[in-house]
Design a protein around this motif. Structure first.
Motif, PDB file in Angstrom:
ATOM      1  N   THR A 146      46.819  38.143 -17.368  1.00 55.32           N
ATOM      2  CA  THR A 146      45.754  37.164 -17.557  1.00 55.32           C
ATOM      3  C   THR A 146      45.598  36.330 -16.293  1.00 55.32           C
ATOM      4  N   PRO A 147      44.374  36.033 -15.823  1.00 59.83           N
ATOM      5  CA  PRO A 147      43.177  36.712 -16.301  1.00 59.83           C
ATOM      6  C   PRO A 147      43.111  38.143 -15.765  1.00 59.83           C
ATOM      7  N   ARG A 148      42.612  39.062 -16.558  1.00 61.69           N
ATOM      8  CA  ARG A 148      42.540  40.458 -16.113  1.00 61.69           C
ATOM      9  C   ARG A 148      41.123  40.752 -15.636  1.00 61.69           C
ATOM     10  N   ARG A 149      40.929  40.668 -14.355  1.00 61.54           N
ATOM     11  CA  ARG A 149      39.609  40.915 -13.785  1.00 61.54           C
ATOM     12  C   ARG A 149      39.336  42.411 -13.736  1.00 61.54           C
ATOM     13  N   HIS A 150      38.029  42.743 -13.862  1.00 58.10           N
ATOM     14  CA  HIS A 150      37.635  44.140 -13.740  1.00 58.10           C
ATOM     15  C   HIS A 150      37.972  44.620 -12.333  1.00 58.10           C
ATOM     16  N   GLY A 151      38.740  45.726 -12.239  1.00 56.96           N
ATOM     17  CA  GLY A 151      39.091  46.266 -10.932  1.00 56.96           C
ATOM     18  C   GLY A 151      40.193  45.511 -10.231  1.00 56.96           C
ATOM     19  N   HIS A 152      41.035  44.781 -10.987  1.00 53.98           N
ATOM     20  CA  HIS A 152      42.061  43.967 -10.331  1.00 53.98           C
ATOM     21  C   HIS A 152      43.042  44.827  -9.532  1.00 53.98           C
ATOM     22  N   LEU A 174      52.350  42.069   0.641  1.00 53.00           N
ATOM     23  CA  LEU A 174      52.325  41.870  -0.810  1.00 53.00           C
ATOM     24  C   LEU A 174      52.213  40.394  -1.163  1.00 53.00           C
ATOM     25  N   LEU A 175      52.966  39.566  -0.459  1.00 51.74           N
ATOM     26  CA  LEU A 175      52.925  38.126  -0.708  1.00 51.74           C
ATOM     27  C   LEU A 175      51.540  37.564  -0.424  1.00 51.74           C
ATOM     28  N   HIS A 176      50.982  37.885   0.736  1.00 54.69           N
ATOM     29  CA  HIS A 176      49.665  37.369   1.102  1.00 54.69           C
ATOM     30  C   HIS A 176      48.569  37.903   0.186  1.00 54.69           C
ATOM     31  N   ALA A 177      48.694  39.158  -0.238  1.00 53.81           N
ATOM     32  CA  ALA A 177      47.697  39.748  -1.127  1.00 53.81           C
ATOM     33  C   ALA A 177      47.672  39.038  -2.473  1.00 53.81           C
ATOM     34  N   ARG A 178      48.848  38.814  -3.036  1.00 55.86           N
ATOM     35  CA  ARG A 178      48.910  38.130  -4.337  1.00 55.86           C
ATOM     36  C   ARG A 178      48.410  36.691  -4.224  1.00 55.86           C
ATOM     37  N   THR A 179      48.756  36.031  -3.129  1.00 59.95           N
ATOM     38  CA  THR A 179      48.288  34.656  -2.920  1.00 59.95           C
ATOM     39  C   THR A 179      46.772  34.610  -2.825  1.00 59.95           C
ATOM     40  N   PHE A 180      46.191  35.549  -2.094  1.00 62.01           N
ATOM     41  CA  PHE A 180      44.733  35.582  -1.949  1.00 62.01           C
ATOM     42  C   PHE A 180      44.060  35.811  -3.291  1.00 62.01           C
ATOM     43  N   LEU A 181      44.584  36.734  -4.103  1.00 64.42           N
ATOM     44  CA  LEU A 181      43.969  37.033  -5.390  1.00 64.42           C
ATOM     45  C   LEU A 181      44.046  35.852  -6.345  1.00 64.42           C
ATOM     46  N   ARG A 182      45.129  35.090  -6.282  1.00 66.71           N
ATOM     47  CA  ARG A 182      45.246  33.917  -7.161  1.00 66.71           C
ATOM     48  C   ARG A 182      44.201  32.859  -6.833  1.00 66.71           C
ATOM     49  N   GLN A 183      43.706  32.860  -5.600  1.00 68.21           N
ATOM     50  CA  GLN A 183      42.723  31.865  -5.185  1.00 68.21           C
ATOM     51  C   GLN A 183      41.292  32.245  -5.582  1.00 68.21           C
ATOM     52  N   LEU A 184      41.094  33.490  -6.019  1.00 69.78           N
ATOM     53  CA  LEU A 184      39.751  33.925  -6.408  1.00 69.78           C
ATOM     54  C   LEU A 184      39.359  33.299  -7.742  1.00 69.78           C
ATOM     55  N   PRO A 185      38.051  33.050  -7.961  1.00 68.02           N
ATOM     56  CA  PRO A 185      37.622  32.591  -9.271  1.00 68.02           C
ATOM     57  C   PRO A 185      37.956  33.623 -10.340  1.00 68.02           C
ATOM     58  N   ALA A 186      38.215  33.161 -11.559  1.00 63.01           N
ATOM     59  CA  ALA A 186      38.612  34.062 -12.641  1.00 63.01           C
ATOM     60  C   ALA A 186      37.553  35.095 -12.958  1.00 63.01           C
ATOM     61  N   ASP A 187      36.282  34.747 -12.703  1.00 60.16           N
ATOM     62  CA  ASP A 187      35.194  35.673 -13.051  1.00 60.16           C
ATOM     63  C   ASP A 187      34.711  36.474 -11.850  1.00 60.16           C
ATOM     64  N   TYR A 188      35.545  36.572 -10.782  1.00 62.61           N
ATOM     65  CA  TYR A 188      35.132  37.343  -9.616  1.00 62.61           C
ATOM     66  C   TYR A 188      34.862  38.792 -10.018  1.00 62.61           C
ATOM     67  N   THR A 189      33.675  39.287  -9.690  1.00 59.76           N
ATOM     68  CA  THR A 189      33.185  40.631 -10.035  1.00 59.76           C
ATOM     69  C   THR A 189      33.250  40.914 -11.532  1.00 59.76           C
TER      70      THR A 189
END
Length: 301
Positions: A146-152, A174-189
């Motif tokens: 959660t949240p499970r974005r489409h195409g996560h 891996l660390l930077h990728a996860r950090t970047f994804l957490r900063q995206l809005p929950a409804d991204y794409t």
């Protein structure tokens, strides 16, 4: 480490843009990278799910791959949807020959809608031929629930690929990728917003026109979509067909008029577009299990 920063994504095409090649290219670009692509499968899909697959032959995948590798020489390769054993074999052969610095694989076995995408035979070939070549294999435990974005999964793999292309270690990427994804809005794409909006528009239209129109085609035309797509939306959101929703609203109105007014049944039938009193009676009994008269006697205040 000095390397070509072009990232090659090898996966299917998603016309809705929520995952696949389209999402990879957009997402890598959002990070600041450059993506090239090899398409393995063309899907007929939208935000509601996948309707059809057109898996490309291994020879076509080979031609795409050789064209990109010979010219751009990408040193980071991200692999997503692969659905044919001969394509797996071709990719393994070419990747062993090309030897990029990093190969990232995120198993794409099911869509976010639950559709099975890859057969056990193909996945066995992936595990045997592709996984040993990979720098990073993202397991299901790497994906938050959660949240499970489409195409996560695609987003995470693409972000890892981008940071590896900068010369980072696997752990840093891996660390930077996860950090970047957490900063995206929950409804991204999140394409589901369109479905919910259309569903609510359909309900509004039913409320406005149910006493004149019971044909699904009428409502689809009002909403500028096909009846088939409207059906996909209502089944996905409410687990009911458009016709069931329309008929349910008409049935509710009949029941209300029977129990709260003294209007003759013939008058009610005419006001709701039925051809006759008998037509309304058949319609109502099919849905309530009682004739209008029986229902009126049982429920009238």
């Amino acid at each position: 480490m000095n390397m070509n920063k072009t990232i090659l994504t090898i996966t299917g095409s998603d016309g809705s843009g929520g995952s696949g090649v389209q999402a990879d290219i957009r997402f890598i670009g959002k990070l600041g990278g450059t993506a090239a692509s090899v398409v393995t499968s063309i899907t007929v899909q939208n935000t509601l799910g996948i309707q059809l697959f057109h898996d490309l032959p291994a020879a076509v995948v080979r031609q795409q791959m050789e064209a990109i590798v010979n010219d751009l020489q990408p040193q980071v390769v991200k692999i997503g949807l692969v659905r044919r054993t001969d394509v797996v074999e071709t990719l393994a052969e070419l990747l062993q020959k090309h030897r990029p610095h990093h190969i990232i694989y995120a198993p794409v076995l099911q869509s976010t809608k639950g559709e099975q995408l890859v057969s056990p035979t193909v996945y066995e070939a992936i595990q045997r031929l592709l996984v040993p070549l990979c720098t990073v294999v993202l397991e299901p435990s790497d994906l938050p629930t959660t949240p499970r974005r489409h195409g996560h999964a695609n987003q995470l793999a693409s972000a890892v690929a981008y940071y590896l292309s900068l010369g980072e270690t696997t752990e840093q990427a891996l660390l930077h990728a996860r950090t970047f994804l957490r900063q995206l809005p929950a409804d991204y794409t999140d394409g589901n917003n369109r479905s919910k909006e259309l569903y609510n528009q359909f309900l509004d239209a039913v409320e406005r026109y149910f006493n004149r129109y019971a044909d699904v085609s009428f409502y689809a035309e009002q909403l500028n979509v096909s009846p088939r797509y409207l059906g996909q939306v209502t089944r996905r959101i409410a687990d009911r067909s458009p016709k069931a929703i329309i008929d349910g609203r008409i049935t509710t109105e009949i029941a209300s008029l029977l129990t709260t007014t003294n209007r003759p049944l013939k008058d009610i039938a005419g006001s709701l577009g039925f051809s006759s009193q008998a037509h309304l009676s058949r319609f109502f009994k099919q849905r309530k299990g009682l004739s209008p008269t029986e229902y009126q006697q049982k429920h009238r205040l």
